[in-house]
Design a protein around this motif. Sequence first.
Motif, PDB file in Angstrom:
ATOM      1  N   PRO A 289      26.469   2.927 -26.803  1.00 18.32           N
ATOM      2  CA  PRO A 289      25.064   2.512 -26.793  1.00 18.32           C
ATOM      3  C   PRO A 289      24.790   1.299 -27.671  1.00 18.32           C
ATOM      4  CG  PRO A 289      25.334   4.658 -27.879  1.00 18.32           C
ATOM      5  CD  PRO A 289      26.665   4.282 -27.316  1.00 18.32           C
TER       6      PRO A 289
ATOM      7  N   LYS B 291       0.825  -1.217   0.000  1.00 21.54           N
ATOM      8  CA  LYS B 291       0.000   0.000   0.000  1.00 21.54           C
ATOM      9  C   LYS B 291       0.853   1.259   0.000  1.00 21.54           C
ATOM     10  CE  LYS B 291      -3.387   0.972   2.944  1.00 21.54           C
ATOM     11  NZ  LYS B 291      -4.357   0.748   4.046  1.00 21.54           N
TER      12      LYS B 291
ATOM     13  N   LEU C 117       5.996   4.046 -10.068  1.00 18.49           N
ATOM     14  CA  LEU C 117       5.773   5.382 -10.606  1.00 18.49           C
ATOM     15  C   LEU C 117       5.944   5.379 -12.123  1.00 18.49           C
ATOM     16  CD1 LEU C 117       5.411   8.416  -9.843  1.00 18.49           C
ATOM     17  CD2 LEU C 117       7.895   8.557  -9.860  1.00 18.49           C
ATOM     18  N   LEU C 118       6.969   4.673 -12.572  1.00 21.51           N
ATOM     19  CA  LEU C 118       7.285   4.682 -13.995  1.00 21.51           C
ATOM     20  C   LEU C 118       6.413   3.721 -14.789  1.00 21.51           C
ATOM     21  CD1 LEU C 118      11.152   4.874 -13.711  1.00 21.51           C
ATOM     22  CD2 LEU C 118       9.533   6.724 -14.074  1.00 21.51           C
TER      23      LEU C 118
ATOM     24  N   ASN D 254      27.074  -1.936 -25.514  1.00 19.10           N
ATOM     25  CA  ASN D 254      27.408  -1.912 -24.099  1.00 19.10           C
ATOM     26  C   ASN D 254      28.903  -2.046 -23.831  1.00 19.10           C
ATOM     27  OD1 ASN D 254      24.469  -3.654 -23.949  1.00 19.10           O
ATOM     28  ND2 ASN D 254      24.675  -1.736 -22.831  1.00 19.10           N
TER      29      ASN D 254
ATOM     30  N   ARG E 261       8.668   1.736  -5.286  1.00 20.98           N
ATOM     31  CA  ARG E 261       7.910   2.955  -5.561  1.00 20.98           C
ATOM     32  C   ARG E 261       8.288   3.548  -6.902  1.00 20.98           C
ATOM     33  NH1 ARG E 261       8.573   5.598  -0.203  1.00 20.98           N
ATOM     34  NH2 ARG E 261       6.774   4.855   0.927  1.00 20.98           N
ATOM     35  N   GLU E 262       9.611   3.579  -7.129  1.00 17.54           N
ATOM     36  CA  GLU E 262      10.099   4.128  -8.384  1.00 17.54           C
ATOM     37  C   GLU E 262       9.546   3.338  -9.559  1.00 17.54           C
ATOM     38  OE1 GLU E 262      14.563   4.520  -8.914  1.00 17.54           O
ATOM     39  OE2 GLU E 262      13.950   6.310  -7.785  1.00 17.54           O
TER      40      GLU E 262
ATOM     41  N   ILE F  52       7.507   9.107 -17.723  1.00 16.36           N
ATOM     42  CA  ILE F  52       6.105   9.281 -17.318  1.00 16.36           C
ATOM     43  C   ILE F  52       5.325  10.134 -18.325  1.00 16.36           C
ATOM     44  CG2 ILE F  52       6.573   8.975 -14.844  1.00 16.36           C
ATOM     45  CD1 ILE F  52       5.929  12.014 -14.641  1.00 16.36           C
TER      46      ILE F  52
ATOM     47  N   ARG G 245      19.545   5.740 -22.667  1.00 17.89           N
ATOM     48  CA  ARG G 245      20.681   5.816 -21.762  1.00 17.89           C
ATOM     49  C   ARG G 245      21.889   6.338 -22.522  1.00 17.89           C
ATOM     50  NH1 ARG G 245      21.613   0.457 -19.178  1.00 17.89           N
ATOM     51  NH2 ARG G 245      23.485   0.204 -20.418  1.00 17.89           N
TER      52      ARG G 245
ATOM     53  N   ARG H  28       2.319  12.904 -13.985  1.00 24.00           N
ATOM     54  CA  ARG H  28       1.829  11.694 -14.649  1.00 24.00           C
ATOM     55  C   ARG H  28       0.305  11.704 -14.733  1.00 24.00           C
ATOM     56  NH1 ARG H  28       2.569   6.504 -11.247  1.00 24.00           N
ATOM     57  NH2 ARG H  28       0.543   7.188 -10.465  1.00 24.00           N
TER      58      ARG H  28
ATOM     59  N   PRO I 218       3.054   2.393 -13.854  1.00 29.66           N
ATOM     60  CA  PRO I 218       1.929   2.212 -12.944  1.00 29.66           C
ATOM     61  C   PRO I 218       1.019   1.092 -13.416  1.00 29.66           C
ATOM     62  CG  PRO I 218       1.637   4.184 -14.264  1.00 29.66           C
ATOM     63  CD  PRO I 218       2.976   3.656 -14.589  1.00 29.66           C
TER      64      PRO I 218
ATOM     65  N   LYS J  67      -5.341  -0.903 -10.936  1.00 31.71           N
ATOM     66  CA  LYS J  67      -5.858  -1.880  -9.991  1.00 31.71           C
ATOM     67  C   LYS J  67      -7.004  -2.611 -10.665  1.00 31.71           C
ATOM     68  CE  LYS J  67      -7.795  -2.436  -5.426  1.00 31.71           C
ATOM     69  NZ  LYS J  67      -8.229  -1.789  -4.194  1.00 31.71           N
TER      70      LYS J  67
ATOM     71  N   VAL K 238      24.942   1.199 -13.386  1.00 35.56           N
ATOM     72  CA  VAL K 238      24.235   1.763 -14.545  1.00 35.56           C
ATOM     73  C   VAL K 238      24.617   0.981 -15.798  1.00 35.56           C
ATOM     74  CG1 VAL K 238      23.787   3.845 -15.882  1.00 35.56           C
ATOM     75  CG2 VAL K 238      24.309   4.031 -13.445  1.00 35.56           C
ATOM     76  N   TYR K 239      25.923   0.837 -16.011  1.00 35.82           N
ATOM     77  CA  TYR K 239      26.393   0.065 -17.162  1.00 35.82           C
ATOM     78  C   TYR K 239      26.530  -1.398 -16.731  1.00 35.82           C
ATOM     79  CZ  TYR K 239      28.100   4.825 -18.165  1.00 35.82           C
ATOM     80  OH  TYR K 239      28.229   6.170 -18.322  1.00 35.82           O
ATOM     81  N   PRO K 240      25.862  -2.289 -17.426  1.00 32.82           N
ATOM     82  CA  PRO K 240      25.899  -3.691 -16.967  1.00 32.82           C
ATOM     83  C   PRO K 240      27.299  -4.301 -16.988  1.00 32.82           C
ATOM     84  CG  PRO K 240      24.785  -3.480 -19.098  1.00 32.82           C
ATOM     85  CD  PRO K 240      24.973  -2.095 -18.571  1.00 32.82           C
TER      86      PRO K 240
ATOM     87  N   SER L 199      26.044   8.274 -21.737  1.00 33.35           N
ATOM     88  CA  SER L 199      27.045   8.535 -20.698  1.00 33.35           C
ATOM     89  C   SER L 199      27.344  10.015 -20.563  1.00 33.35           C
ATOM     90  CB  SER L 199      28.345   7.794 -21.026  1.00 33.35           C
ATOM     91  OG  SER L 199      28.099   6.420 -21.110  1.00 33.35           O
TER      92      SER L 199
ATOM     93  N   GLU M 282      29.744   4.499 -21.881  1.00 40.36           N
ATOM     94  CA  GLU M 282      29.211   3.272 -22.468  1.00 40.36           C
ATOM     95  C   GLU M 282      28.854   3.506 -23.927  1.00 40.36           C
ATOM     96  OE1 GLU M 282      25.237   1.929 -21.467  1.00 40.36           O
ATOM     97  OE2 GLU M 282      26.046  -0.034 -20.929  1.00 40.36           O
TER      98      GLU M 282
END
Lengths: 1351, 292
Positions: free
Chosen positions: A656, A229, A457-458, A659, A453-454, B180, B187, B136, A460, A463, A537-539, B189, A654
């Motif tokens: 693109p 929640k 948020l991105l 990678n 939460r993040e 959003i 991505r 959003r 959603p 329900k 960030v970079y795998p 750098s 990196e």
Amino acid sequence: MNETSQRGSEGKPQTRTPEGPVGAILVMGAGIAGIQASLDLANSGFRVYLAEKSTAIGGKMATLDKTFPTNDCAMCIVSPKLVEVGRHPNIDVLTSAELLGLEGTVGRFTAKIKQQPRYVSPDLCTGCGSCVEVCPIEVPSEFEQGLAPRKAIYKLYPQAIPSTFAITKRGTAPCRAACPANISVQGYVALTEAGRFEEALALVRQDNPFPGISGLACPRPCERACTRKQVDHAVQIRALKHVLFEHEAKQKGGIVFPAPAPDKEERIAVIGGGPAGLTAACYLRLQGYEVTIFEAETEPGGSLRKLAEKVVPGAVRQAEIDAILNLGIKIHLDSRIQAEEILSKFSLTYHAVLLATGPSRKGKDADQEASDISDVSSVFREFDPVTLQTNLGNIFVCGELALGKKPFINAIGSGKEAAVSIDRSLRRVSLREGRDLPTRLGKPPAEEVDAYREKALLAPQEKTKVVGEELAVEEAGRCMACGVCCECYQCVEACPAGALHHEDREKTVDLNVGSVILSPGFDTVPGDLRGEFGYGVYPNVVTSIEFERILSASGPTSGHVQRPSDEEEPRRIAWIQCVGSRDTTCNRDYCSSVCCMYATKEAVIAREHDPNIEATIFYIDLRAFGKGFDDYVTAAEKKHGVRYVRAMVSKVYEQPENNNLEIRYVDEKGEICTEEFDLVVLSVGVQVSEQVKEQAKALGVEVDPFGFTKKPTFEPLATSRPGVFTCGVFNGPKDIPETVSEASGAAACAGGVLSSARGTLVEESPFQVESSGEQNGDPRIGVFICHCGINISAIVDVQAVAEYARSLPGVVYSTNQLYACSQDNQDKLREIIQEHRLNRVVISSCSPRTHEPLFQETLQQAGLNKYLFDMANIRDQCSWVHRTDNERATRKAMRLTRMAVANVTQTVPLNESEISIRSELLVIGGGLAGMTAAREAATQGFPVVLVEQEPELGGHLRNLRRTVDGKNAQAFLNELRNQVLADPGIEVLTGAVVVGHSGYLGNYSTEVMTSAGTARTVEHGAVVVATGGEEARPEVFGLGSEECVLTQTDLERRIEDDPDGLKGAQSVVMVQCAGSRDEERPYCSRVCCPQAIKNAIALKALRPNIRVDVLYRDIRSYGLIELKYMEARKLGVNFVRYDPETNPIDVSFENGKAVAMVNDTSLQRRVRLDADLLVLSVGADPADTEELATQLKTPRNEAGFFIEAHAKLRPVDFASDGLYLAGLAHYPKSIPETISQAKAAVGRAATILAKESLRLSGIVSYVNPEQCAVCLTCVRACPYGVPFINEDHTAEINPALCHGCGICVAECPAQTIVLRHYTQGQLLAKIEALPEEDEVSRAGEVQNVEAGSSL
Amino acid sequence: MAPEETKEKEAQEEYTYYPGCSLHGTAHEYEDSVQEVARLLDIRLTEIPDWNCCGASSAHMTDHGLAVDLAARNLRIAEKTGKDLLVPCAACFHRLKAAEKAIDAETGRQGGQTPKIGVLHLSDWLRRPESLRKIRDAVKTPLKGLRLVPYYGCLITRPPSITDSEEHEDPKSMDFLIQILGGEAKRWSHKTECCGGSLALGRSDITNALVSKLVKAAVRADAQGILTMCPMCQANLETNQLELKQQDSGHPVLPIFFATELIAACISESMSANRWKAHLVDPQGLLSPLGL
């Protein structure tokens, strides 16, 4: 070698006298430091509590792949120690433990330890792993650095000690805690997510027999408590339950309860057939009780019948009630029971009566709707709200009568609790036990919630109402697993041993100990500390510790070097050094000491895995300051092609498209360069964790701003609190050998303060009686083929080898095991030996070098003589070297096993003789190391003879004035010398040399020529070699010919003794590595950089305007000395790099002054430095010990330093037991390091000297006198000088002296010497078993095999 | 049965607002979009009365005392309102924060003490989950997969000792914003690389090289446009691209957006014909298919 008797012990644990110290030590932290300290202490007569915060011992070393500079497999060399700890009778391992506080003083501490339970009983767990398979919860594996998942029930790693599994529980999930029926909500949600609907529903029914009704009408307190929640909206738990119920209806056609337990005699009456009464009746019936319900209405159901049809269809309700009644519950409907009836009749005819009639009428209007309910509340006066038992004993209450008006789910909960109480009361066990403990709520940490939460948020999620199974699985996936373990109890059902105890609680114990060792170890610096490198960030940017796991054969990629983004094999790998080290921007000002070497090792090993890998290491200074390190780096560069680039990387970009990673740096010419790599490894430094810092504070142990312990310079293993000692990285960054050395030293300190209590609290391991009757009979051989994880099994078909072994003559048992060395398999081995009456054992696995003693000990525990055993090395000599040909490797493994089987058929039981041990210690060398060792040993109660060849004590320390941190070395030396001379336990022989040495472990006899010219024989049990060394004086840069040229030690003396004489000096140039790291002295002398920095600072203190230039190759100010390096730079000392090959120093002399010309790389131009004084850092030479080494038969390296038994784990031992080394004789080291090592040598020697007797190996040579021709060949051949001609005029070999090398056997012309356990019969049997038995028949098949193939 | 939790009516957000000279001059489209977003999201911005220059362009290079005092005067006025100070310009933000730190150091003042208000760059506001959620929930016309790179430049997050940023090497506010709004945040750098804005007049050769590197990196990252929150970055990237294009006709050119422009476009009820007028690189070819 087995200990048989402990000095000072009477064989039994004793109660200590009230005044004396406690003979037990607490060791906090079970990495290699804690392990070594514990073993040394336990082996020298103390009881040890080894407490560890995780669930297994082993620490960071266990996570490493290989170790530098020997490239030993870390797990292979540490696992025998793990097992030794695990089986040591005097070491108690406490896992998941935290030290809360420490009361008292040295000798008598009380340590308060909080211990989290494992939830798995170590006595019952067999380590089979069935629990892991059924566990639905996955979390990132901390051992695998999060690169692979593990289950909530887990073993940290396969060889973990203790080998018992453990469960990660964060606490009770809020949903469960909120549920009035205490349903294991997270459990059935997790099982639903796994699609295991039937198990999920069964789990609900364990606590609630009405999932159908609840799935539609429960008021959902669980959802109100749901942590989700806080992110978006609660998991729709009720709807899931409904889906489970529907699924059952569809799949099974109705409700499926488990069958009730066998019928019991006891009869129970339940008054009232509402939700509470039905629930209680249900659970009591499932226990096998005879249950009768009396219901006032004409239909059962009570308040459930008041639920609206559109919410709960009548059919669902009826089905659930019927299913309960169909368990075999009798029901009397329309049957109103009066209060008097209960008291007069029911309580006598039934064993227990449960009142579940609904609300009481007391105090209410008699006209109410409830008027048809019998007022049974007048039956009892009071009841216990937890157990629901009334004052009448066998009458219980539940439901609204107990709770008041509450939703039906509460009634269900109370009905269940009442059933538990009734069952317990009928079984006559405590009703209360474990029921009113406070609930510890489990919740994910704030960062985890934020991450959810993040995400929410991105992306959603709407329900949506949960309809159908697919959506249910998806919805269940939203659960955040608050408790980690979801308490689904699948492990309980899966465990064949009944080892699970979910109800265990954390406990706090008080331990009485005499002293404490803190060895909490370190954390690696988080990879994202330096954001510009893109970790996280970079795998394809990984940390070095992650890369260790990637290299490891037992790691997440099974040792296959691949990059995370696409699992491709990387070709170009870059290491970036000093990530979180030598960095003031992130409060890591210190050097982490280990990264240069481990990066080199990782580069070498990566290239061994895949020769196509191009390895590049970006570094500031290459700090190869340890013994053999420079050689290792040179080999990495020259032999393995590792590229070293001196540059601090500014940023990683990196690409693109793929990678890949572009590294930007400034090269030595000042050019900005970019280079592309496939994988970047961040060499992360070490740090003390916040927890450890807090713990130190709580214990009153002072730490520096980085968390490392503060201690007196001359007591490097002490802390600010007396009686509390420390070792390992907590005491400053360091590598494994130094950690191990410090651990033995800390053991000496911790034991030293308790020496009067030695042996008071130890237990002797029970001596096993050998069942000799069977041992000489026909061979009954057991063969065990080890997978060694995948080390062997990935190449060799171990199953096939095990099956093949079964066909060999004499073999009656054969099997294959994942790790034959793990403790559970050792236990199994013992059982199998006894069960199958085995009298010979063969284990085909790794190297006997590391594991033979372990297996032999197990044989002894099983009552078998340990020589009825052989090992076939099918790993090092088979799977590791034949990686490309599985089939032939398998055949070779069969062959090696066959040879071992042939060998054991010829073995006989051997006796081991027992020798007594002298308690005196001989210390050779009276410098800092020797004096420290002598003092330490004398404190421990061992008589010491200290031999020094010079007329006075002090050694090289006499030449030094200050320590690196500015303490007065001469004052310390004088104090120490006086203490040694005044100590009645130390006999000092100065001007004396060792001229002869004989004897054997525990019984040495050493001839000393004293200054008076008389010979003196010293009898002793062990030796510490501390022969020291001195500053070199190479004739370079005018040393010895020009007056203005001096060494650092010369300068040090002048600064201290004649400061005025330096007043005229305007400028000083120091040259590092003068006559060091070159052909003559190829090693780094380690002490010169710190000494130069120390002297430069002292010069600046003397004359702030003096110009000091230090010409260096690499500044090796390792560990906290880095802070001094920084201080020197801040004071204005210039550091200019040179390179003997590409940028040599050109020195000339003008008017008695020196002129040094060199290219300054930072200026990119040649500079001229005029020097009033040219100070050379010349390195250190060991003392001339050639003769001594011959007498002691101890090996030395090319430079003349003594060679320790093992560079990693036996840094102060010689290969021969009873001989130890310390100080400069081992390698150049600082004053605190020398003190630590000297104490370590005593810590190790104490493991021998503390014993009264020892048993010797049975593998010795024996001369059959009848055929001896007395030719003296053996006498001349023996490298140890053991054979002699006895009174009967034949050769004789003293078994106590014989090393079992077998040289005499090979040399004897009459072939009359036998080496036991390596007899001719054994060897011939082995050789006969060598050829492929089916070589002829297979000739056609393998015709392309070249002659002489290794297979 | 259980009543669903009722959402509390959030109190209106209120800030003191410091536009700085850029937003009243060259970057008026930034100012316009900030005001539009505030209006649409019901955020009250009260401009600091009688504000003066933050000292960014020349004061901090010439006189430390003056640089601090200029910004400090604005801070003192803002403090009287008791409301946090919202600053859209990266350079203004940087000066104001630097002044705040200087005052703190001088007076020994610590966070949480009064009188003290928060100094927020617009990206700090955007980084708050509640801000993003607000945006959003207000999106009317999403970006429908428009591929953008977020470009933060040097001053918004660095150095952390001034900006108090917790993710100074890898800021994320605009990354989240793009997502959003329905776009795709690519991505790369170069989020915090320097655009050379401060050298635009004196050493345009360096500025050109830096801008070229950035635009090419954005194209390699498969982006169709660049999102910024700094008036200098926006102007510098836009103008230099055109110059680069003149020198080399093959040089890529991308539209450079203020984050608030895209927020406004996505959450606004109606399409404004003038919205993209001030852009030198016309983004309408990219946006009109999306209805923006």
